[in-house]
Design a protein around this motif. Structure first.
Motif, PDB file in Angstrom:
ATOM      1  N   THR A 123       0.834  -1.210   0.000  1.00 24.17           N
ATOM      2  CA  THR A 123       0.000   0.000   0.000  1.00 24.17           C
ATOM      3  C   THR A 123       0.864   1.253   0.000  1.00 24.17           C
ATOM      4  N   ALA A 124       1.879   1.289   0.857  1.00 26.94           N
ATOM      5  CA  ALA A 124       2.765   2.450   0.921  1.00 26.94           C
ATOM      6  C   ALA A 124       3.472   2.677  -0.413  1.00 26.94           C
ATOM      7  N   ALA A 125       3.967   1.597  -1.018  1.00 25.92           N
ATOM      8  CA  ALA A 125       4.673   1.727  -2.290  1.00 25.92           C
ATOM      9  C   ALA A 125       3.741   2.234  -3.390  1.00 25.92           C
ATOM     10  N   VAL A 126       2.531   1.699  -3.433  1.00 27.89           N
ATOM     11  CA  VAL A 126       1.578   2.103  -4.480  1.00 27.89           C
ATOM     12  C   VAL A 126       1.144   3.548  -4.297  1.00 27.89           C
ATOM     13  N   VAL A 127       0.832   3.941  -3.056  1.00 29.56           N
ATOM     14  CA  VAL A 127       0.365   5.307  -2.797  1.00 29.56           C
ATOM     15  C   VAL A 127       1.441   6.326  -3.160  1.00 29.56           C
TER      16      VAL A 127
END
Length: 242
Positions: free
Chosen positions: A132-136
């Motif tokens: 999630t952090a990488a995608v956001v």
């Protein structure tokens, strides 16, 4: 002050425009953007703190599972964010009620997310958080890069809304007529793609369309995008693990 037009030949402006044909001051828009991301960061930190407490203090999760009062309270926590959204929509420009309602909204949703994580393995939670952090971060940087080069993502709005309706109906069918692990994985993948689209769409609105008085509503939109993406990815990983 907020509506003063920005001129590219203004030597006092300093910053480059965020997108072509920008009429407002980049400094004012950047200040607004920083304010939004500060609010969203505080919301996410509160969510992490509440979720960590719910996951590590096992009597909390047992209370919600083993007692009728716990089940009733869980239902209340699930529907509270939707209820709070109504007054928040009308008071999002009225201080301090907007922050008070935003706090209730975030706290109730954080508790619901924490209860979901309490019945999920630590490996799945960690994988979901990292992805999630990488995608956001990636989608946010891409949207700012694309906006500066003149790309506009406002056209995504109707498509994303239609996809969200289909996703909600899919979830309702899955609850009434369980279709198995493959169906759950498909649902999670579709939801992840849809909320990735919403991150791009809402970030583009943050850059170009939200007025300076809509900071609460902009923060709610981005916060929901991140939380829903996390829950969608966790659904995929949990189904794959089972």
């Amino acid at each position: 002050m907020w509506n003063q037009p920005y001129r590219k030949d203004d030597v006092e402006a300093g910053s480059r425009p965020l997108y072509p044909m920008m009429l407002e001051s980049p400094e004012l828009r950047w200040s607004f953007i920083r304010k939004i991301y500060t609010i969203v960061s505080l919301q996410l930190l509160l969510t992490i703190a509440v979720g960590a407490v719910v996951v590590t203090v096992h009597p909390i999760s047992r209370f919600f599972v083993t007692t009728g009062a716990g089940l009733a309270l869980y239902i209340v926590l699930i529907i509270t964010p939707f209820i709070v959204l109504c007054p928040l929509y009308y008071y999002h420009q009225r201080h301090p009620w907007n922050y008070f309602l935003l706090g209730i909204f975030t706290l109730s949703l954080a508790f619901a997310v924490g209860l979901t994580c309490a019945f999920t393995s630590g490996k799945v939670i960690l994988e979901s958080v990292i992805l999630t952090a990488a995608v956001v971060v990636s989608l946010t940087l891409y949207t700012f890069w694309a906006a500066r080069r003149g790309h506009d993502f406002n056209f995504l709005g109707p498509f994303l809304f239609g996809a969200l309706i289909v996703l909600m109906l899919f979830a309702l069918i899955q609850i009434i007529f369980p279709l198995g692990k493959i169906s759950v994985m498909i649902y999670g993948c579709l939801a992840s793609i849809i909320f990735c689209g919403y991150i791009v769409y809402d970030t583009d609105n943050l850059i170009k369309r939200y007025t300076y008085d809509e900071y609460i509503w902009a923060a709610v939109a981005l916060y929901l995008d991140v939380i829903n993406l996390f829950l969608s990815l966790m659904t995929v990983f949990r189904a794959a693990e089972s």
